[in-house]
Design an enzyme around this catalytic site. Structure first.
Site, PDB file in Angstrom:
ATOM      1  N   GLY A 240     -49.208  26.815  -7.746  1.00  0.00           N
ATOM      2  CA  GLY A 240     -50.152  27.924  -7.722  1.00  0.00           C
ATOM      3  C   GLY A 240     -49.652  29.257  -8.228  1.00  0.00           C
ATOM      4  O   GLY A 240     -50.457  30.160  -8.497  1.00  0.00           O
ATOM      5  N   GLY A 277     -46.727  24.188 -11.795  1.00  0.00           N
ATOM      6  CA  GLY A 277     -47.229  23.755 -13.103  1.00  0.00           C
ATOM      7  C   GLY A 277     -47.249  24.932 -14.065  1.00  0.00           C
ATOM      8  O   GLY A 277     -46.376  25.087 -14.913  1.00  0.00           O
ATOM      9  N   ARG A 278     -48.232  25.800 -13.866  1.00  0.00           N
ATOM     10  CA  ARG A 278     -48.442  26.922 -14.785  1.00  0.00           C
ATOM     11  C   ARG A 278     -47.192  27.798 -14.935  1.00  0.00           C
ATOM     12  O   ARG A 278     -46.864  28.244 -16.040  1.00  0.00           O
ATOM     13  CB  ARG A 278     -49.603  27.775 -14.269  1.00  0.00           C
ATOM     14  CG  ARG A 278     -50.073  28.849 -15.232  1.00  0.00           C
ATOM     15  CD  ARG A 278     -51.067  29.795 -14.557  1.00  0.00           C
ATOM     16  NE  ARG A 278     -52.169  29.090 -13.929  1.00  0.00           N
ATOM     17  CZ  ARG A 278     -53.322  28.797 -14.537  1.00  0.00           C
ATOM     18  NH1 ARG A 278     -53.534  29.176 -15.770  1.00  0.00           N
ATOM     19  NH2 ARG A 278     -54.269  28.144 -13.891  1.00  0.00           N
ATOM     20  N   ARG A 314     -59.607  27.462 -21.970  1.00  0.00           N
ATOM     21  CA  ARG A 314     -59.545  28.382 -20.830  1.00  0.00           C
ATOM     22  C   ARG A 314     -60.468  29.593 -20.951  1.00  0.00           C
ATOM     23  O   ARG A 314     -61.115  29.958 -19.961  1.00  0.00           O
ATOM     24  CB  ARG A 314     -58.101  28.823 -20.568  1.00  0.00           C
ATOM     25  CG  ARG A 314     -57.173  27.641 -20.210  1.00  0.00           C
ATOM     26  CD  ARG A 314     -55.780  28.089 -19.758  1.00  0.00           C
ATOM     27  NE  ARG A 314     -55.856  28.838 -18.525  1.00  0.00           N
ATOM     28  CZ  ARG A 314     -55.795  30.142 -18.439  1.00  0.00           C
ATOM     29  NH1 ARG A 314     -55.587  30.884 -19.512  1.00  0.00           N
ATOM     30  NH2 ARG A 314     -55.924  30.739 -17.280  1.00  0.00           N
ATOM     31  N   TYR A 318     -62.881  29.593 -17.927  1.00  0.00           N
ATOM     32  CA  TYR A 318     -62.527  30.500 -16.819  1.00  0.00           C
ATOM     33  C   TYR A 318     -62.588  31.971 -17.216  1.00  0.00           C
ATOM     34  O   TYR A 318     -61.997  32.796 -16.508  1.00  0.00           O
ATOM     35  CB  TYR A 318     -61.077  30.248 -16.351  1.00  0.00           C
ATOM     36  CG  TYR A 318     -60.655  28.822 -16.144  1.00  0.00           C
ATOM     37  CD1 TYR A 318     -61.335  27.976 -15.270  1.00  0.00           C
ATOM     38  CD2 TYR A 318     -59.520  28.331 -16.786  1.00  0.00           C
ATOM     39  CE1 TYR A 318     -60.902  26.679 -15.069  1.00  0.00           C
ATOM     40  CE2 TYR A 318     -59.087  27.028 -16.580  1.00  0.00           C
ATOM     41  CZ  TYR A 318     -59.791  26.205 -15.726  1.00  0.00           C
ATOM     42  OH  TYR A 318     -59.350  24.929 -15.525  1.00  0.00           O
ATOM     43  N   CYS A 343     -69.930  25.394 -32.526  1.00  0.00           N
ATOM     44  CA  CYS A 343     -71.306  25.897 -32.449  1.00  0.00           C
ATOM     45  C   CYS A 343     -71.736  26.154 -31.014  1.00  0.00           C
ATOM     46  O   CYS A 343     -72.620  25.463 -30.475  1.00  0.00           O
ATOM     47  CB  CYS A 343     -72.237  24.924 -33.151  1.00  0.00           C
ATOM     48  SG  CYS A 343     -71.836  24.844 -34.895  1.00  0.00           S
ATOM     49  N   GLU A 344     -71.065  27.082 -30.371  1.00  0.00           N
ATOM     50  CA  GLU A 344     -71.387  27.537 -29.012  1.00  0.00           C
ATOM     51  C   GLU A 344     -71.002  29.008 -28.964  1.00  0.00           C
ATOM     52  O   GLU A 344     -69.900  29.361 -29.400  1.00  0.00           O
ATOM     53  CB  GLU A 344     -70.515  26.835 -27.950  1.00  0.00           C
ATOM     54  CG  GLU A 344     -70.587  25.349 -27.938  1.00  0.00           C
ATOM     55  CD  GLU A 344     -71.337  24.810 -26.729  1.00  0.00           C
ATOM     56  OE1 GLU A 344     -71.781  25.617 -25.885  1.00  0.00           O
ATOM     57  OE2 GLU A 344     -71.451  23.588 -26.663  1.00  0.00           O
ATOM     58  N   TYR A 372     -52.317  24.232 -19.391  1.00  0.00           N
ATOM     59  CA  TYR A 372     -53.769  24.023 -19.428  1.00  0.00           C
ATOM     60  C   TYR A 372     -54.337  24.362 -20.803  1.00  0.00           C
ATOM     61  O   TYR A 372     -55.428  24.900 -20.928  1.00  0.00           O
ATOM     62  CB  TYR A 372     -54.456  24.822 -18.296  1.00  0.00           C
ATOM     63  CG  TYR A 372     -53.867  24.495 -16.937  1.00  0.00           C
ATOM     64  CD1 TYR A 372     -54.123  23.261 -16.346  1.00  0.00           C
ATOM     65  CD2 TYR A 372     -53.014  25.379 -16.281  1.00  0.00           C
ATOM     66  CE1 TYR A 372     -53.545  22.925 -15.129  1.00  0.00           C
ATOM     67  CE2 TYR A 372     -52.434  25.042 -15.062  1.00  0.00           C
ATOM     68  CZ  TYR A 372     -52.703  23.820 -14.489  1.00  0.00           C
ATOM     69  OH  TYR A 372     -52.133  23.486 -13.296  1.00  0.00           O
TER      70      TYR A 372
HETATM   71  C1  LIG Z   1     -52.995  21.839 -10.252  1.00  0.00           C
HETATM   72  C2  LIG Z   1     -52.133  21.481  -9.099  1.00  0.00           C
HETATM   73  C3  LIG Z   1     -50.828  21.988  -9.013  1.00  0.00           C
HETATM   74  C4  LIG Z   1     -50.257  22.966 -10.014  1.00  0.00           C
HETATM   75  O1  LIG Z   1     -50.882  24.189  -9.985  1.00  0.00           O
HETATM   76  P1  LIG Z   1     -50.276  25.410 -10.833  1.00  0.00           P
HETATM   77  O2  LIG Z   1     -51.172  26.528 -10.525  1.00  0.00           O
HETATM   78  O3  LIG Z   1     -50.315  25.016 -12.262  1.00  0.00           O
HETATM   79  O4  LIG Z   1     -48.885  25.634 -10.349  1.00  0.00           O
HETATM   80  C5  LIG Z   1     -50.041  21.586  -7.958  1.00  0.00           C
HETATM   81  N1  LIG Z   1     -50.516  20.720  -7.015  1.00  0.00           N
HETATM   82  C6  LIG Z   1     -51.759  20.215  -7.065  1.00  0.00           C
HETATM   83  C7  LIG Z   1     -52.199  19.272  -6.018  1.00  0.00           C
HETATM   84  C8  LIG Z   1     -52.607  20.576  -8.108  1.00  0.00           C
HETATM   85  O5  LIG Z   1     -53.842  20.092  -8.154  1.00  0.00           O
END
Ligand SMILES: *Cc1c(COP(=O)(O)O)cnc(C)c1O
Length: 418
Positions: A240, A277-278, A314, A318, A343-344, A372
């Site tokens: 997150g 992740g991000r 994205r 978002y 075409c959007e 992403y």
């Molecule tokens: C998407 C997700 C993550 C990674 O989230 P980031 O914001 O990219 O760090 C980790 N755990 C779960 C269960 C997720 O769905």
């Protein structure tokens, strides 16, 4: 340190000019820096250094390219996967099954069975019934499935609604107030080794406060479960942490997250699992594109680029901001709208943005596109699937081919009654 920098007025990724990659591979193309990926992985791990037992599972949905996964595997990361396909990727990249966490609210029976057969390290259960089914499948195989129960702590992550996952009304996890009763029913099942809890409250978090609130609730739950006689050895704190898409944005660092976690979890006595992740992938990639036309508009002109919402979803999905920079900036600026060919009207990357002045034929990049980005690409409007390139020092390699519309069409059939 930034591996995306200007040298003699020209944008480089590490020691390779973006223009050289565009000439060799064409545009649009995602370009990743191996050094940035490796550094982010290292900085995150070092941020958690004060925590005694840590398992790092890169959330591969952020960027699942197999070469990227190999970089993370070499940094000692396992994977957080959310589908059978992602599990296959993690294994193909050389990650050990034991280091893989299987998350996801809709794991099918077939996926659970395959993951058991592969010897996956942990199942993050999303509902009680999933635990019952998993226990039965594992029992039939003569094994016990390592599992934790994902709880929904009902906190507002303070991020975009479409990437919030920890409010009571979201589809994820079981209500934290029901976790104890579900644990009581699932823990005795012979096919389960129900060993802890998991949370993940959302993505692109700009503040540690909601995470701390959620972790504190999990701490209370762990104490409650232990008081009821359950053995809790693992807590998965999810991912997150956000990244700055705008240069002047300030985000908590992995070290600040680590310090907060160390404080909040000091007496938990568990293995803590993280699923970043991000924060690993976001700033490790750009999407390189070429300006097709500069078209007059009612106000600002439209810079029409050859990348579109099918390549980088994205902004359309978002309302996300991606910085736009010329590969060879002249020093002049312009105010423009930036859009792709799809075409959007949603295929618009920026409105009334102050950008490097560009003209037809110029190269540019969307920054912070490593997470992403390519993974959400589609072939909408029968466009090619965007390729990916990994740079290491003065070398680069195509790590995902451009998939031509002809290849997609070859998988389609006209039935014989037509
Ligand atoms: C998407 C997700 C993550 C990674 O989230 P980031 O914001 O990219 O760090 C980790 N755990 C779960 C269960 C997720 O769905």
């Amino acid at each position: 340190m930034d591996d995306f920098h200007y040298r003699d007025g020209e944008l480089y990724v590490e020691d390779v000019p973006v223009a050289a990659i565009a000439a060799a591979v064409g545009t649009p193309v995602y370009i990743y820096s191996q050094a940035t990926f490796a550094r982010h992985a290292r900085v995150f791990r070092e941020g958690m250094a004060a925590i005694p037992h840590v398992h790092l599972a890169y959330a591969i949905k952020a960027n699942p390219n197999i070469a990227v996964l190999r970089v993370l595997a070499n940094q000692g990361y396992g994977a957080d996967v959310v589908s059978g396909g992602e599990m296959r990727r993690a294994l193909a990249a050389g990650m050990s099954a034991a280091d893989i966490v299987f998350s996801g609210v809709g794991k099918t029976v077939a996926e659970l069975r395959d993951a058991l057969a592969a010897g996956i390290g942990q199942f993050n259960l999303e509902l009680e019934e999933e635990g019952v089914v998993l226990a039965r499948l594992a029992h039939d195989r003569g094994v016990r499935a390592p599992a934790v129960l994902r709880v929904n702590p009902d906190v507002d992550a303070g991020t975009h609604a479409k990437i919030s996952t920890g409010k009571a009304e979201n589809k994820f996890g079981v209500p934290i107030s029901e976790a104890r009763a579900i644990f009581d029913r699932l823990a005795p099942l012979p096919g389960l080794d129900l060993r802890g809890v998991a949370i993940h409250i959302g993505s692109q978090l700009q503040s540690l406060a909601p995470l701390e609130r959620a972790y504190a609730r999990v701490g209370e739950l762990v104490a409650e479960l232990r008081a009821a006689g359950h053995v809790i050895t693992h807590v998965d704190l999810g991912g997150g942490l956000g990244v700055p898409y705008r240069t002047d944005d300030v985000f908590p660092s992995p070290a600040e997250l680590g310090a907060m976690v160390a404080r909040v979890t000091a007496d938990w006595d568990v293995t803590l699992m993280f699923e970043p992740g991000r924060v690993i992938a976001g700033n490790a990639g750009v999407l390189a594109t070429k300006v097709v036309w500069v078209k007059p508009g009612v106000g600002d002109p439209w810079v029409i680029v050859d990348a579109a919402m099918n390549d980088l979803a994205r902004p359309a999905l978002y309302d996300a901001f991606h910085d736009f920079a010329a590969v060879r900036p002249s020093g002049e600026r312009m105010s423009a709208n930036i859009a792709g060919p799809v075409c959007e009207s949603g295929d618009t990357f920026a409105k009334n943005r102050d950008i490097d002045a560009v003209a037809s034929g110029d190269l540019a990049v969307f920054r912070t596109a490593g997470a992403y980005g390519a993974t959400m690409a589609s072939t909408y409007n029968s466009r090619a699937l965007v390729p990916e390139v990994l740079v290491c020092g003065d070398k680069f390699a195509v790590v995902a081919d451009r998939i031509d519309p002809g290849t997609i069409m070859a998988a389609e059939r006209v039935p014989d009654w037509l």
